[in-house]
Design a protein around this motif. Structure first.
Motif, PDB file in Angstrom:
ATOM      1  N   GLY A 165      35.033 -35.588  -2.376  1.00 39.23           N
ATOM      2  CA  GLY A 165      36.127 -34.721  -2.813  1.00 39.23           C
ATOM      3  C   GLY A 165      36.196 -33.454  -1.983  1.00 39.23           C
ATOM      4  O   GLY A 165      37.272 -32.949  -1.677  1.00 39.23           O
ATOM      5  N   GLY A 166      35.039 -32.928  -1.623  1.00 40.91           N
ATOM      6  CA  GLY A 166      34.972 -31.739  -0.778  1.00 40.91           C
ATOM      7  C   GLY A 166      35.357 -30.461  -1.485  1.00 40.91           C
ATOM      8  O   GLY A 166      35.716 -30.448  -2.669  1.00 40.91           O
ATOM      9  N   TYR A 167      35.289 -29.363  -0.730  1.00 36.67           N
ATOM     10  CA  TYR A 167      35.659 -28.042  -1.224  1.00 36.67           C
ATOM     11  C   TYR A 167      36.649 -27.414  -0.254  1.00 36.67           C
ATOM     12  O   TYR A 167      36.524 -27.552   0.966  1.00 36.67           O
ATOM     13  N   ASN A 168      37.612 -26.696  -0.799  1.00 42.42           N
ATOM     14  CA  ASN A 168      38.552 -25.922   0.003  1.00 42.42           C
ATOM     15  C   ASN A 168      38.464 -24.470  -0.435  1.00 42.42           C
ATOM     16  O   ASN A 168      38.642 -24.170  -1.627  1.00 42.42           O
ATOM     17  N   THR A 169      38.200 -23.579   0.509  1.00 38.38           N
ATOM     18  CA  THR A 169      38.027 -22.171   0.160  1.00 38.38           C
ATOM     19  C   THR A 169      38.829 -21.282   1.103  1.00 38.38           C
ATOM     20  O   THR A 169      39.141 -21.643   2.232  1.00 38.38           O
ATOM     21  N   ARG A 170      39.143 -20.102   0.606  1.00 34.75           N
ATOM     22  CA  ARG A 170      39.731 -19.043   1.434  1.00 34.75           C
ATOM     23  C   ARG A 170      38.666 -17.958   1.570  1.00 34.75           C
ATOM     24  O   ARG A 170      38.150 -17.449   0.569  1.00 34.75           O
ATOM     25  N   ASN A 171      38.358 -17.620   2.793  1.00 32.66           N
ATOM     26  CA  ASN A 171      37.271 -16.688   3.077  1.00 32.66           C
ATOM     27  C   ASN A 171      37.764 -15.538   3.938  1.00 32.66           C
ATOM     28  O   ASN A 171      38.835 -15.607   4.545  1.00 32.66           O
ATOM     29  N   ILE A 172      36.933 -14.517   4.022  1.00 29.06           N
ATOM     30  CA  ILE A 172      37.153 -13.450   4.980  1.00 29.06           C
ATOM     31  C   ILE A 172      35.802 -13.071   5.580  1.00 29.06           C
ATOM     32  O   ILE A 172      34.796 -13.042   4.864  1.00 29.06           O
ATOM     33  N   GLU A 173      35.784 -12.828   6.882  1.00 30.65           N
ATOM     34  CA  GLU A 173      34.554 -12.477   7.596  1.00 30.65           C
ATOM     35  C   GLU A 173      34.682 -11.113   8.239  1.00 30.65           C
ATOM     36  O   GLU A 173      35.764 -10.724   8.685  1.00 30.65           O
ATOM     37  N   PHE A 174      33.556 -10.418   8.320  1.00 35.54           N
ATOM     38  CA  PHE A 174      33.447  -9.170   9.053  1.00 35.54           C
ATOM     39  C   PHE A 174      32.286  -9.307  10.025  1.00 35.54           C
ATOM     40  O   PHE A 174      31.229  -9.825   9.662  1.00 35.54           O
ATOM     41  N   GLY A 175      32.484  -8.866  11.256  1.00 31.20           N
ATOM     42  CA  GLY A 175      31.433  -9.084  12.250  1.00 31.20           C
ATOM     43  C   GLY A 175      31.319  -7.956  13.266  1.00 31.20           C
ATOM     44  O   GLY A 175      32.247  -7.162  13.469  1.00 31.20           O
ATOM     45  N   VAL A 176      30.172  -7.918  13.897  1.00 35.49           N
ATOM     46  CA  VAL A 176      29.935  -7.024  15.022  1.00 35.49           C
ATOM     47  C   VAL A 176      29.223  -7.820  16.099  1.00 35.49           C
ATOM     48  O   VAL A 176      28.361  -8.649  15.806  1.00 35.49           O
TER      49      VAL A 176
END
Length: 203
Positions: free
Chosen positions: A188-199
């Motif tokens: 079935g899996g998973y569907n997500t909305r994410n946000i990333e912060f990086g340096v």
């Protein structure tokens, strides 16, 4: 003596040029991100994750830069089945599985994302980009939607980057899909909305 000095200076200059070329192509960094499932009535999935980032610039044109990206990742998630009817009566031991799967579970995912990035510079310090990545992963917990073990993580992201000398700061909203491509029982899996912060830092 003068010839040796000249050769020595030429050698140091060539090393400097090579180092500058290397600086312009490789970048190493760390990202932190979090997110959750798209709103639905079947399950919850809340996650946060850490990614190492290794960028390599393949080429550059007048308007765009093209990069590849390697991202080892560890993802920490909490998942719970809300709609126990998702487990059908024809499933062996379905009542016990309904009881088990509706409990809150902690899930760990160990991923190696491989990505391709198209970047559009905006002035000397800023850029926007589109990133697509796919990678193998190991999931350590069985749920009603995913078997334990091998699977894949797919990510499509839009990003904004700001550069100060050799340091780059990133913000990256994204959509993520996880499934095992039908290689094992539950997919079935998973569907997500994410946000990333990086340096990251130019090497």
């Amino acid at each position: 003596m003068g010839r040796r000095l000249l050769l020595g200076m030429l050698f140091l200059l060539s090393v400097k040029i090579m180092a500058q070329e290397k600086d312009s192509r490789l970048c190493l960094g760390l990202n932190y991100g979090f997110g959750s499932e798209f709103n639905n009535t079947d399950y919850t999935f809340i996650n946060h994750f850490y990614k190492l980032q290794l960028y390599y610039k393949l080429s550059e044109t007048k308007h765009f830069q093209y990069e590849i990206l390697i991202q080892p990742e560890i993802n920490f998630a909490k998942h719970q089945l809300l709609n126990f009817y998702f487990v059908k009566p024809e499933t062996p031991d379905y009542q016990q599985k309904r009881e088990d799967y509706t409990q809150l579970k902690e899930v760990r995912e160990y991923v190696l994302n491989l990505g391709f990035l198209v970047r559009k510079p905006i002035g000397k310090s800023c850029s926007v980009y589109v990133l697509g990545s796919i990678g193998p992963m190991i999931n350590d917990t069985e749920t009603e939607r995913m078997s334990k073990g091998f699977a894949f993580a797919d990510v499509l992201a839009l990003g904004f980057s700001f550069k100060m000398k050799k340091i780059h700061f990133d913000i990256r909203p994204e959509i993520r899909h996880v499934s095992n491509a039908g290689l094992s029982g539950k997919n079935g899996g998973y569907n997500t909305r994410n946000i990333e912060f990086g340096v990251s830092y130019s090497l």
